[in-house]
Design a protein around this motif. Structure first.
Motif, PDB file in Angstrom:
ATOM      1  N   ASN A 333       0.858  -1.180   0.000  1.00 11.34           N
ATOM      2  CA  ASN A 333       0.000   0.000   0.000  1.00 11.34           C
ATOM      3  C   ASN A 333       0.897   1.234   0.000  1.00 11.34           C
ATOM      4  OD1 ASN A 333       0.950   0.158   2.663  1.00 11.34           O
ATOM      5  ND2 ASN A 333      -0.895  -0.830   3.492  1.00 11.34           N
ATOM      6  N   GLN A 334       0.369   2.382   0.382  1.00 10.34           N
ATOM      7  CA  GLN A 334       1.172   3.599   0.365  1.00 10.34           C
ATOM      8  C   GLN A 334       2.276   3.590   1.413  1.00 10.34           C
ATOM      9  OE1 GLN A 334       0.997   5.846  -1.882  1.00 10.34           O
ATOM     10  NE2 GLN A 334      -0.947   5.423  -2.875  1.00 10.34           N
ATOM     11  N   ASP A 335       2.145   2.737   2.429  1.00 10.27           N
ATOM     12  CA  ASP A 335       3.087   2.756   3.555  1.00 10.27           C
ATOM     13  C   ASP A 335       4.150   1.666   3.504  1.00 10.27           C
ATOM     14  OD1 ASP A 335       1.739   4.941   4.781  1.00 10.27           O
ATOM     15  OD2 ASP A 335       0.217   3.553   5.534  1.00 10.27           O
ATOM     16  N   LYS A 336       3.826   0.534   2.889  1.00  7.84           N
ATOM     17  CA  LYS A 336       4.816  -0.549   2.898  1.00  7.84           C
ATOM     18  C   LYS A 336       4.605  -1.499   1.731  1.00  7.84           C
ATOM     19  CE  LYS A 336       2.298  -3.757   5.950  1.00  7.84           C
ATOM     20  NZ  LYS A 336       2.383  -4.560   7.180  1.00  7.84           N
ATOM     21  N   ASP A 337       5.679  -2.232   1.406  1.00 11.16           N
ATOM     22  CA  ASP A 337       5.636  -3.277   0.386  1.00 11.16           C
ATOM     23  C   ASP A 337       5.978  -4.606   1.048  1.00 11.16           C
ATOM     24  OD1 ASP A 337       5.210  -1.441  -1.790  1.00 11.16           O
ATOM     25  OD2 ASP A 337       7.324  -0.907  -1.655  1.00 11.16           O
ATOM     26  N   VAL A 338       5.200  -5.610   0.739  1.00 12.23           N
ATOM     27  CA  VAL A 338       5.479  -6.951   1.248  1.00 12.23           C
ATOM     28  C   VAL A 338       6.116  -7.757   0.122  1.00 12.23           C
ATOM     29  CG1 VAL A 338       4.503  -9.057   2.212  1.00 12.23           C
ATOM     30  CG2 VAL A 338       3.523  -6.836   2.827  1.00 12.23           C
ATOM     31  N   PRO A 339       7.405  -8.119   0.252  1.00  8.66           N
ATOM     32  CA  PRO A 339       8.085  -8.866  -0.813  1.00  8.66           C
ATOM     33  C   PRO A 339       7.599 -10.313  -0.875  1.00  8.66           C
ATOM     34  CG  PRO A 339       9.525  -8.642   1.093  1.00  8.66           C
ATOM     35  CD  PRO A 339       8.296  -7.846   1.403  1.00  8.66           C
ATOM     36  N   ILE A 340       7.072 -10.697  -2.011  1.00 10.97           N
ATOM     37  CA  ILE A 340       6.575 -12.066  -2.206  1.00 10.97           C
ATOM     38  C   ILE A 340       7.604 -12.907  -2.950  1.00 10.97           C
ATOM     39  CG2 ILE A 340       4.709 -13.469  -3.150  1.00 10.97           C
ATOM     40  CD1 ILE A 340       3.869 -11.663  -0.854  1.00 10.97           C
ATOM     41  N   VAL A 341       8.226 -12.287  -3.954  1.00 11.33           N
ATOM     42  CA  VAL A 341       9.302 -12.922  -4.712  1.00 11.33           C
ATOM     43  C   VAL A 341      10.453 -11.927  -4.782  1.00 11.33           C
ATOM     44  CG1 VAL A 341       9.996 -13.958  -6.895  1.00 11.33           C
ATOM     45  CG2 VAL A 341       7.645 -14.234  -6.091  1.00 11.33           C
ATOM     46  N   GLU A 342      11.658 -12.364  -4.444  1.00 11.83           N
ATOM     47  CA  GLU A 342      12.842 -11.498  -4.502  1.00 11.83           C
ATOM     48  C   GLU A 342      13.897 -12.149  -5.374  1.00 11.83           C
ATOM     49  OE1 GLU A 342      13.789 -10.849  -0.300  1.00 11.83           O
ATOM     50  OE2 GLU A 342      13.136  -8.760  -0.560  1.00 11.83           O
ATOM     51  N   TYR A 349       7.838 -19.084   1.352  1.00 12.22           N
ATOM     52  CA  TYR A 349       8.069 -20.469   1.769  1.00 12.22           C
ATOM     53  C   TYR A 349       8.670 -20.516   3.173  1.00 12.22           C
ATOM     54  CZ  TYR A 349       7.394 -21.782  -3.148  1.00 12.22           C
ATOM     55  OH  TYR A 349       6.887 -21.979  -4.410  1.00 12.22           O
ATOM     56  N   ASP A 350       9.655 -19.662   3.397  1.00  9.69           N
ATOM     57  CA  ASP A 350      10.318 -19.634   4.695  1.00  9.69           C
ATOM     58  C   ASP A 350       9.671 -18.649   5.666  1.00  9.69           C
ATOM     59  OD1 ASP A 350      12.221 -21.482   3.819  1.00  9.69           O
ATOM     60  OD2 ASP A 350      13.486 -19.889   2.970  1.00  9.69           O
ATOM     61  N   LYS A 351       8.908 -17.689   5.124  1.00  7.42           N
ATOM     62  CA  LYS A 351       8.271 -16.684   5.978  1.00  7.42           C
ATOM     63  C   LYS A 351       6.787 -16.590   5.639  1.00  7.42           C
ATOM     64  CE  LYS A 351      12.495 -13.875   6.252  1.00  7.42           C
ATOM     65  NZ  LYS A 351      13.092 -12.530   5.958  1.00  7.42           N
ATOM     66  N   PRO A 352       6.012 -17.559   6.116  1.00  8.49           N
ATOM     67  CA  PRO A 352       4.574 -17.569   5.794  1.00  8.49           C
ATOM     68  C   PRO A 352       3.849 -16.332   6.319  1.00  8.49           C
ATOM     69  CG  PRO A 352       5.108 -19.205   7.479  1.00  8.49           C
ATOM     70  CD  PRO A 352       6.404 -18.726   6.924  1.00  8.49           C
ATOM     71  N   GLU A 353       4.456 -15.663   7.285  1.00 10.26           N
ATOM     72  CA  GLU A 353       3.812 -14.448   7.813  1.00 10.26           C
ATOM     73  C   GLU A 353       3.728 -13.349   6.748  1.00 10.26           C
ATOM     74  OE1 GLU A 353       8.217 -14.144   8.933  1.00 10.26           O
ATOM     75  OE2 GLU A 353       6.640 -15.703   8.868  1.00 10.26           O
ATOM     76  N   LEU A 354       4.640 -13.398   5.762  1.00  9.08           N
ATOM     77  CA  LEU A 354       4.589 -12.404   4.692  1.00  9.08           C
ATOM     78  C   LEU A 354       3.319 -12.569   3.856  1.00  9.08           C
ATOM     79  CD1 LEU A 354       8.300 -12.336   3.411  1.00  9.08           C
ATOM     80  CD2 LEU A 354       7.134 -10.657   4.842  1.00  9.08           C
ATOM     81  N   LEU A 355       2.899 -13.811   3.657  1.00  8.90           N
ATOM     82  CA  LEU A 355       1.670 -14.060   2.915  1.00  8.90           C
ATOM     83  C   LEU A 355       0.471 -13.525   3.685  1.00  8.90           C
ATOM     84  CD1 LEU A 355       1.261 -15.345   0.156  1.00  8.90           C
ATOM     85  CD2 LEU A 355       0.633 -17.479   1.300  1.00  8.90           C
ATOM     86  N   GLU A 356       0.514 -13.640   4.998  1.00 10.36           N
ATOM     87  CA  GLU A 356      -0.569 -13.114   5.835  1.00 10.36           C
ATOM     88  C   GLU A 356      -0.613 -11.584   5.754  1.00 10.36           C
ATOM     89  OE1 GLU A 356       0.001 -14.613   9.754  1.00 10.36           O
ATOM     90  OE2 GLU A 356      -0.193 -16.727   9.158  1.00 10.36           O
ATOM     91  N   GLU A 357       0.570 -10.957   5.737  1.00  7.58           N
ATOM     92  CA  GLU A 357       0.620  -9.499   5.599  1.00  7.58           C
ATOM     93  C   GLU A 357       0.048  -9.066   4.255  1.00  7.58           C
ATOM     94  OE1 GLU A 357       4.208  -7.299   6.655  1.00  7.58           O
ATOM     95  OE2 GLU A 357       4.961  -9.110   7.642  1.00  7.58           O
TER      96      GLU A 357
END
Length: 400
Positions: A333-342, A349-357
């Protein structure tokens, strides 16, 4: 001087008079400033409406004094009768304002393939012509009268200065909600400025702004028969074109384009797609518009599903050559980016919390998708919305 937002809509250009009047689904808007320099950009659809034929001819000398716009009927695929009816509205405008017929531009929006109900539209036009003025309420009425399936009016106006200190203004309004893509859409846009520029320079500036704005909006992937954007100058402020004018025009056009995307038929969410790391601008455009056009991405947005597989799939069929193992994708969103693929590595895969974010962000009204193919320095932004059941309802019942 920082660009200043104005709140009088198209009437922020003080010498421009406008009006808008509606009866039921039929509305008529008038824009009037005698002997203005004017240019236009139109649909690329092979099937185009009668008012486009009329307006192109009347704009051959680069001058216009009035624009009459009707909503409720597209006056498209109406053959010679459609030309006759469009000219009849133009003649009514010319006679009322005391100007030549050739100084009137015409635009229409609504249902395709039906003759204009002149017995209804002419009285509406007469009423609108009797109410011309230059106030915030006049601008609001004008912006409302051109709407069809739109749910809100769309306006933007700014004041800016050239590098030499000359102050100028750019103001505009538009309509658009469905049949948006791939170049403009069922959209009509009317932009005014008080800066005196040649017809050639105005055309160049408008083409550049449309490339960044209206041509980067996708609601449903259908290209309209009536798309028209007109830019007119009242020629009141003398100054040499510089990048500050382009900045102001870009700002107004992009603002209006984003308002169209937010008001997409049945839409609940706004989507912004930023494509970077491309070898050429054309590559960036292809990738960003492929994502924003994808029905699967749009429905994932509707369901708040951070299904990034749909994003990379849309990138893959965009026609751009890139290495899928060197791609980055984020949802934010305007405040943050959640990296899904880097850089080709799936982070979730290693950080499922990112998918929740990412899922939490997908529930918001504005979602920003960023992709980078790490091939070059070019980037661009496309705008769109989700695809909901309401879109189907609106278009299933459009003419019945």
């Amino acid at each position: 001087m920082i660009m200043k937002n104005l709140d009088n809509g198209i009437c922020s250009i003080g010498s421009v008079q406008v009006s808008g009047y509606r009866e039921g689904k039929y509305g008529v808007t008038i824009i009037y400033h005698e002997n203005s320099t004017c240019v236009g950009v139109y649909t690329t659809n092979k099937v185009y409406a009668a008012p486009i034929t009329i307006t192109r001819k009347h704009l051959e000398n680069g001058k216009i004094s009035a624009i009459i716009v009707n909503s409720g009927n597209a006056n498209c695929y109406t053959k010679e009768e459609g030309i006759k009816n469009g000219l009849e509205l133009a003649q009514l405008t010319a006679d009322t304002l005391g100007i030549p017929l050739e100084d009137v531009a015409v635009a229409s929006t609504g249902v395709i393939g039906r003759q204009m109900p002149m017995d209804i539209l002419k009285p509406v036009a007469e009423k609108s012509l009797s109410q011309l003025g230059n106030s915030k309420s006049h601008a609001s009425d004008a912006a409302n009268a051109i709407l069809t399936t739109d749910t809100v009016k769309k306006e933007c106006a700014v004041e800016h200065t050239l590098k030499d200190g000359t102050t100028f203004r750019v103001a505009g309004m538009c309509k658009g909600s469905g049949m948006i893509a791939p170049n403009m859409g069922t959209m009509l846009g009317f932009i005014t400025t008080d800066l005196k520029l040649s017809q050639e320079k105005l055309q160049e500036a408008l083409n550049e702004s449309i490339r960044k704005s209206f041509n980067m909006v996708v609601v449903d992937g259908d290209e309209s028969t009536n798309d028209t954007v007109l830019l007119l100058s009242t020629d009141e402020v003398c100054g040499e074109y510089d990048e500050n004018f382009q900045e102001a025009l870009d700002y107004v056009c992009i603002s209006l384009a984003k308002q169209i995307a937010r008001d997409g038929e049945g839409a609940d969410k706004f989507m912004q797609v930023e494509a970077g790391g491309c070898r050429t601008l054309d590559d960036a455009i292809l990738i960003s518009k492929s994502i924003v056009s994808s029905s699967l991405v749009k429905t994932a947005l509707a369901g708040a599903d951070p299904n990034w597989g749909r994003i990379i799939s849309a990138m893959g069929y965009s026609g751009v050559d890139f290495d899928p193992d060197n791609v980055s994708i984020s949802i934010g969103n305007q405040d943050k980016d959640v990296p899904i693929v880097e850089d080709g590595v799936v982070t979730t895969y290693d950080k499922p919390e990112l998918l929740e974010e990412a899922e939490a962000i997908m529930k918001e009204k504005t979602v920003i998708i960023k992709v980078d193919i790490h091939e070059g320095d070019y980037s661009t932004t496309a705008y769109g919305c989700d695809l909901t059941c309401e879109y189907v309802h609106i278009n299933a019942d459009y003419t019945t």
